[in-house]
Design an enzyme around this catalytic site. Structure first.
Site, PDB file in Angstrom:
ATOM      1  N   ASP A 117       0.853  -1.082   0.342  1.00  0.00           N
ATOM      2  CA  ASP A 117      -0.244   0.434   0.197  1.00  0.00           C
ATOM      3  C   ASP A 117       0.819   1.492  -0.136  1.00  0.00           C
ATOM      4  O   ASP A 117      -0.393   2.576  -0.301  1.00  0.00           O
ATOM      5  CB  ASP A 117      -0.937  -0.286   0.905  1.00  0.00           C
ATOM      6  CG  ASP A 117       0.083   0.136   1.823  1.00  0.00           C
ATOM      7  OD1 ASP A 117       0.686   0.506   2.681  1.00  0.00           O
ATOM      8  OD2 ASP A 117      -1.565   0.722   3.521  1.00  0.00           O
ATOM      9  N   TYR A 168      -5.027  -7.650  11.815  1.00  0.00           N
ATOM     10  CA  TYR A 168      -5.489  -6.783  11.999  1.00  0.00           C
ATOM     11  C   TYR A 168      -6.815  -7.764  12.598  1.00  0.00           C
ATOM     12  O   TYR A 168      -7.678  -6.554  11.714  1.00  0.00           O
ATOM     13  CB  TYR A 168      -5.506  -6.521  10.640  1.00  0.00           C
ATOM     14  CG  TYR A 168      -4.224  -5.290  10.419  1.00  0.00           C
ATOM     15  CD1 TYR A 168      -4.166  -4.041  10.966  1.00  0.00           C
ATOM     16  CD2 TYR A 168      -3.435  -6.318   9.851  1.00  0.00           C
ATOM     17  CE1 TYR A 168      -2.688  -3.553  10.588  1.00  0.00           C
ATOM     18  CE2 TYR A 168      -1.612  -5.356   9.420  1.00  0.00           C
ATOM     19  CZ  TYR A 168      -2.011  -4.094  10.255  1.00  0.00           C
ATOM     20  OH  TYR A 168       0.045  -3.166   9.696  1.00  0.00           O
TER      21      TYR A 168
HETATM   22  C1  GCB Z   1       0.202  -4.702   6.367  1.00  0.00           C
HETATM   23  C2  GCB Z   1       1.827  -4.292   5.537  1.00  0.00           C
HETATM   24  C3  GCB Z   1       1.681  -3.045   6.326  1.00  0.00           C
HETATM   25  C4  GCB Z   1       0.130  -2.358   6.107  1.00  0.00           C
HETATM   26  C5  GCB Z   1      -1.062  -2.646   6.175  1.00  0.00           C
HETATM   27  C6  GCB Z   1      -2.428  -1.758   6.311  1.00  0.00           C
HETATM   28  O1  GCB Z   1      -0.343  -5.957   6.352  1.00  0.00           O
HETATM   29  O2  GCB Z   1       2.156  -5.459   6.093  1.00  0.00           O
HETATM   30  O3  GCB Z   1       2.789  -2.751   4.791  1.00  0.00           O
HETATM   31  O4  GCB Z   1      -0.389  -0.883   5.386  1.00  0.00           O
HETATM   32  O5  GCB Z   1      -1.012  -3.854   6.359  1.00  0.00           O
HETATM   33  O6  GCB Z   1      -2.784  -0.991   6.749  1.00  0.00           O
HETATM   34  O7  GCB Z   1      -2.940  -2.270   5.533  1.00  0.00           O
END
Ligand code: GCB
Length: 656
Positions: A205, A508
């Site tokens: 991203d 997440y």
């Molecule tokens: C992830 C990635 C990171 C992103 C993040 C997000 O898993 O490692 O580069 O910025 O999620 O906020 O989506």
């Protein structure tokens, strides 16, 4: 049915086996030299930073400049130029859409070389980094080509310069990412209102900022000079005696003359400039220095004097004691060790409390900015962090030196992100990125771990042999530090963990899975960490967790994107981490992200990725104050640090 399952399994096995055969361990080019440019009584350094001239190529015709030899004369003779700062990303400088340019751009500038530099020495041209691929000419002569952003490269230019005269440097930079670059991307040709256009896409991203990102230097060395210095350190069991092992490579004619035996004199000075150890090596260009009593290098908040650095002075002498060259570097004396449960520094178990970060800021993008760097370290120390991961690429050499001095531990990551479509060519480049990274950073006491990838697609069959080769290659270059990778596939699918020393996982909860469900964080984090540990019997780190948060958006009860939500998400993770810490093998927590950062345009991002604990302008969001209380509480509990006076705001006599 049984037969078809059998043939499926056999098929997969054959596929796996054939991929293992296809991916062979080919040599990668070895980096030479590249010591950070430092002045000494035998060396001069000159910066070429400033405002350069800039031209963008036509997107549909990226090789025109090479065909038409734009480097043969001033760029302004071929195309109208615009001013461009160096170092900086070029993307956000202009008001037209240079931001989304795909392909090549050109830079040039003039500089003066003094007459005095013509005398019996060598001149080197060194770039801190250019993203992604660079081609360099001096006075129209090709000097060097380098592929890989975020890493330095250099070339000798002694014979190409005019002394006591003006010279010209020209750089072509290509930002295109394809399936065999590190990181990977795709270039496609798609129709638009003007006919057809080229589009760059990538799965990660963060925005693919490009340009001359770090400083450009000219520096001098004597004809015979210190080309490399490699340092490793050791401590006695009771941490009272330190050892510094150094090995030096020399380049130049005197090094090759059998009758001109060279000597290395190594002097080690403490912070007050007092000589604490010295040695002169006869014949062989390396040796050992013993420091008694020693002040070991400790991380921030683990000791009252963290980041203690000695200065190592390396003198190259000819047999007649003639001083040929001098190079000085800072050295921290510490040991690292790890097992299936713990990671230890100077024999003491470490619990990481840190961040994933980005080199990113308004206007300059990924360009080196000392003001930003110092501000970031002030914030890291304010919040009580002791570590960060250089997600998702090597950070500036200046920031590595700063981390050494401030005792911030670094998980040093190569630029491999979302690695997929494994191929022999990709493997070679991936290994090269690690070779260049380790060559650059091996002497930094702050670097405590190598991260060989972020969120690689390690569920695929070919990931197994691919990551075994990458990890073994990394180990062959440095046995003193453990290897990790930030993994996002599930622990049941993963095929890379067996090749790592420490498992890091990104997840997440309440964001990408079960969005908004604060009640679905704590137990999920505990369960997943336990599952990773069960599967691999290795120390576990949660290397990413977090929630996008729009500064100033408040909602009670907590709702996604609000400051209350981010605070709650953190708090629910803390609960899980404390439960996991009791198990002995859970060794660290890293919030995603230190600060808001720019991304490619997408409907999931409002003005960029907003998972920062700090805004892009480096001001705290509400959750920063909560995180600060936790990181200092952990520091006091684990490392007996004291609380800053302003950690708790006075509320009432009734509460203590
Ligand atoms: C992830 C990635 C990171 C992103 C993040 C997000 O898993 O490692 O580069 O910025 O999620 O906020 O989506």
């Amino acid at each position: 049915m049984a037969l078809s399952i059998f043939s499926l399994v056999t098929g997969l096995y054959v596929l796996h086996f054939s991929i293992a055969l296809i991916l062979v361990n080919k040599e990668v080019p070895q980096t030479r030299g590249m010591l950070y440019p430092r002045e000494s009584e035998t060396r001069e350094v000159r910066s070429l930073d400033g405002i350069w001239n800039f031209v963008r190529s036509d997107q549909a015709n990226p090789t025109q400049g090479v065909r038409d030899e734009w480097y043969a004369k001033e760029l302004s003779k071929s195309r109208p130029t615009i001013p461009m700062p160096v170092p900086a990303s070029y993307n956000d400088i202009t008001t037209d859409n240079l931001r989304d340019h795909v392909g090549t751009v050109w830079y040039d500038r003039k500089f003066f070389v003094p007459r005095s530099w013509s005398k019996d020495q060598r001149i080197w041209l060194r770039f801190g980094s250019v993203h992604y691929e660079a081609y360099v000419w001096i006075n129209g002569q090709k000097v060097v080509k380098h592929e890989m952003g975020h890493l330095p490269f250099e070339a000798e230019v002694t014979d190409l310069l005019s002394y006591g005269a003006e010279n010209r440097i020209t750089v072509m930079c290509d930002n295109a990412l394809i399936q065999t670059t590190v990181p990977q991307g795709r270039i496609t040709e798609v129709p638009n209102d003007g006919g057809m256009t080229i589009v760059q896409s990538y799965t990660f991203d963060f925005f693919n900022y490009a340009g001359i990102h770090r400083s450009v230097h000219l520096y001098t060395t004597p004809r015979t000079f210190i080309e490399e210095v490699e340092v490793t350190t050791n401590l006695s069991k009771d941490a009272t005696v330190g050892e510094v092992f150094y090995s030096v490579s020399v380049n130049g004619s005197a090094a090759n003359e059998a009758d001109n035996v060279l000597q290395i004199q190594a002097n080690l000075y403490d912070k007050d400039g007092i000589l604490v150890a010295n040695a002169t090596s006869d014949q062989k260009l390396g040796g050992k220095l013993q420091v008694n009593p020693v002040k070991p290098w400790w991380p921030y908040l683990m000791h009252s004097e963290p980041g203690y650095l000695y200065q190592l002075e390396i003198k190259l002498l000819a047999t007649n004691d003639e001083l040929l060259d001098v190079y000085r570097l800072k050295v921290g004396i510490r040991t690292l060790s790890w097992n299936s449960q713990q990671f230890l520094i100077n024999g003491k178990p470490v619990y990481f409390r840190g961040f994933g970060r980005h080199e990113d800021s308004d206007i300059r993008g990924k360009g080196l900015d000392n003001a930003l760097m110092v501000r970031d370290f002030n914030l890291l120390k304010w919040i009580g962090a002791n570590a960060y991961r250089t997600s998702h690429y090597p950070y500036s050499e200046e920031s590595m030196q700063f981390a050494d001095e401030h005792g911030i531990m670094i998980i040093d990551e190569c630029p491999s992100v979302d690695t997929e479509n494994f191929s022999q060519e990709l493997l070679g480049k991936h290994k090269s990125s690690l070779e260049q990274l380790i060559h650059r950073d091996r002497n930094h006491p702050s670097v405590v771990m190598w991260s060989i990838a972020n969120e690689p697609r390690t569920g695929s069959v070919s990931a197994d042999s691919y990551f075994e080769l990458v990890a073994n290659f990394t180990r062959s270059l440095d046995k003193t530090r453990p290897i990790t990778a930030a993994i996002a596939v599930s622990n049941t699918q993963d095929k890379a963990g067996r090749s790592l020393d420490i498992i890091s996982f990104n997840r997440y909860n309440a964001w990408y899975s079960n969005a908004g469900r604060l009640d679905m964080i704590t137990q999920n984090v505990i369960d997943e960490a336990i599952a990773w540990n069960k599967r691999y019997n290795k120390p576990i780190i949660m290397s990413e967790y977090g929630a996008d948060t729009l500064e100033g958006l408040h909602m009670q009860p907590a709702y996604v994107w609000s400051e209350e939500f981010q605070t709650e998400v953190f708090s629910r993770h803390f609960k899980a981490f404390d439960e996991l810490r009791k198990k002995g093998w859970f060794i660290g927590e890293f919030v995603w992200n230190f600060a808001d950062f720019k991304t490619a345009q997408s409907y999931t991002r409002v003005g960029g990725n907003k998972k920062g604990v700090f805004t892009r302008a480096r001001q705290p969001k509400a959750a920063a104050h909560l995180l600060r209380k936790r990181y200092f509480a952990l520091g006091r509990d684990l490392d007996q640090c004291s609380f800053p006076e302003d950690l708790f705001t006075y509320i009432a006599d009734l509460i203590s």
